[in-house]
Design a protein around this motif. Structure first.
Motif: not given
Length: 449
Positions: A377-379, A384-389
């Motif tokens: 998914d990262a590629s 497609k990220a599930k979230g971020d910080v």
């Protein structure tokens, strides 16, 4: 007449008594007093009135009746027009308009209309008047000159009066604009001086706070280094003493005394050399940190001189927190990274409604740490990220005790706290160093470091 003269009222008797008539009959030689009639008195009064009128300058006033009913505020315009026609007022006005009704001396004309030609002469001669009339564009048939006066028709005179009014208004506008410009410039100079003074005070206060913070940090680090070296020296001396005492107690002082003594001396000498080497290394490290702080302070002072990115108390507090976190993990933030750090890898994240730990693929991009379900998914991309910080204004701390999990990092942001666990202690140290360097890099880029 005699009846009025014989009246008992002094006013009536004096009114009908002739001034030359007073006196007794004896004073007139015994002659009989002449009788005065009403006609004679009227004639004398008329002669007196004629003499008074002849002694004055006669002026006639034409009166116009507004209406025939003698009502107030009621004007009968046809009646008024007939009176003006019959009295000759309109004809007099027509004659004056056909001639030169406006008459001014040369001095009066130049004194009143010199604003139309400020560069011309003001002596009041015929040449000055001719120049003013030519400047104003009045036709030659609308004026003429006498020996001491200039004669003008009514309409050209109204035109030149309008030109005078326009010229005076333009001059007044120029004068007002000049006064307002001078006042605005004075006000702007005052505001500019006040702004410069306020900026200098703000920069001085910011430089003082930054210097005090760096000085306190340097003093604290030097004290910590000296305490560590002292503890190491004391520990070496205690170990040496205990080893000698143990040997003497077990074997006695007569067994290999010389060899033990020489060995103890060698160990003491080696400990002293090790202590000196550690002290020298600590001094070198302290000098390097001081030089780095001086370079950073000089860059900050130059930035303050240019008036860019003045630090705020919030940014100074955040910088202190980041430095404290770096000290906890043993990360050196003295050198500024040349580019934004990047890092990828597997971490275990605590999340969800049940606070469960799930394995996620993490990627550090810019100021955000994105986590995906897997590497595939990262590629695809961040969509497609599930979230971020968000790392802007964040701090990285040791989270083993708060989370109850080994090799855990605690990322504290402005709105939430994240717990992520690494696979090993080295992996945890590597992630902590990279995240702190990323935070430091973006703080430098925003001018808050």
């Amino acid at each position: 007449m005699e009846l009025m003269q014989s009246s008992g009222s002094n006013f009536l008797s004096a009114l009908f008594t002739e001034p030359g008539q007073a006196g007794s009959a004896s004073a007139q030689g015994g002659t009989k007093k002449k009788r005065r009639t009403v006609a004679g008195q009227f004639k004398a009064s008329l002669i007196s009135l004629t003499d008074r009128l002849a002694a004055t300058h006669t002026h006639y006033v034409r009166t116009i009746k507004p209406n025939a009913q003698k009502k107030a505020k009621d004007i009968d315009f046809p009646m008024v027009l007939r009176q003006l026609l019959c009295s000759g007022v309109l004809e007099v006005m027509r004659i004056r308009v056909a001639g030169f009704p406006v008459r001014r001396t040369f001095e009066q004309f130049t004194d009143r209309f010199w604003v139309l030609d400020p560069d011309g002469s003001r002596t009041g001669g015929i040449d000055a008047c001719r120049a003013l009339l030519a400047k104003s564009g009045i036709p030659a048939e609308s004026f003429t000159f006498g020996k001491s006066k200039v004669f003008l028709k009514d309409r050209p005179y109204s035109a030149i009066e309008a030109q005078r009014t326009i010229a005076r208004s333009r001059a007044a506008s120029l004068l007002q604009s000049a006064v307002q410009r001078v006042r605005s410039q004075a006000y702007l100079r005052g505001v500019l001086s006040s702004t410069i003074a306020a900026q200098s005070l703000a920069r001085r206060a910011a430089a003082r706070h930054s210097f005090v913070a760096m000085f306190v940090m340097q003093v604290t680090s030097s004290r910590f280094i000296r305490q560590t070296l002292a503890r190491q020296n004391v520990a070496i001396c205690v170990r040496l003493f205990m080893s000698l005492a143990h040997v003497f107690v077990r074997r006695g002082p007569h067994v290999k005394y010389c060899s033990l003594l020489s060995r103890g001396l060698d160990e003491k000498k080696a400990a002293e050399e090790a202590a000196k080497e550690a002290e020298r290394q600590a001094e070198l490290k302290e000098r390097e940190s001081v030089a780095a702080l001086e370079r950073k302070l000089s860059r900050r002072v130059e930035s303050m001189k240019l008036g860019n990115n003045l630090p705020t108390p919030a940014s100074m507090k955040l910088t202190g927190k980041v430095l404290a976190c770096a000290k906890t993990f043993g990360v050196d933030l003295a050198e500024v990274p040349s580019s934004a750090p990047r890092m990828v890898g597997n971490l275990t994240k605590q999340g969800g409604s049940f606070k469960s730990w799930n394995s996620r693929w993490f990627e550090l991009r810019g100021e955000r740490l994105y986590y995906f379900k897997n590497k595939k998914d990262a590629s695809v991309g961040v969509e497609k990220a599930k979230g971020d910080v968000p790392l802007h204004g964040a701090t990285v701390e040791n989270g083993d005790q708060d989370s109850g999990k080994k090799f855990c990092l605690k990322i504290v942001t402005s709105g939430r706290t994240y717990f992520v666990a690494a696979q090993s202690q080295d992996d945890k140290q590597s992630w902590a160093q990279t995240l702190l360097q990323c935070i430091q890099y973006h703080l430098n880029e925003s001018g808050q470091w």
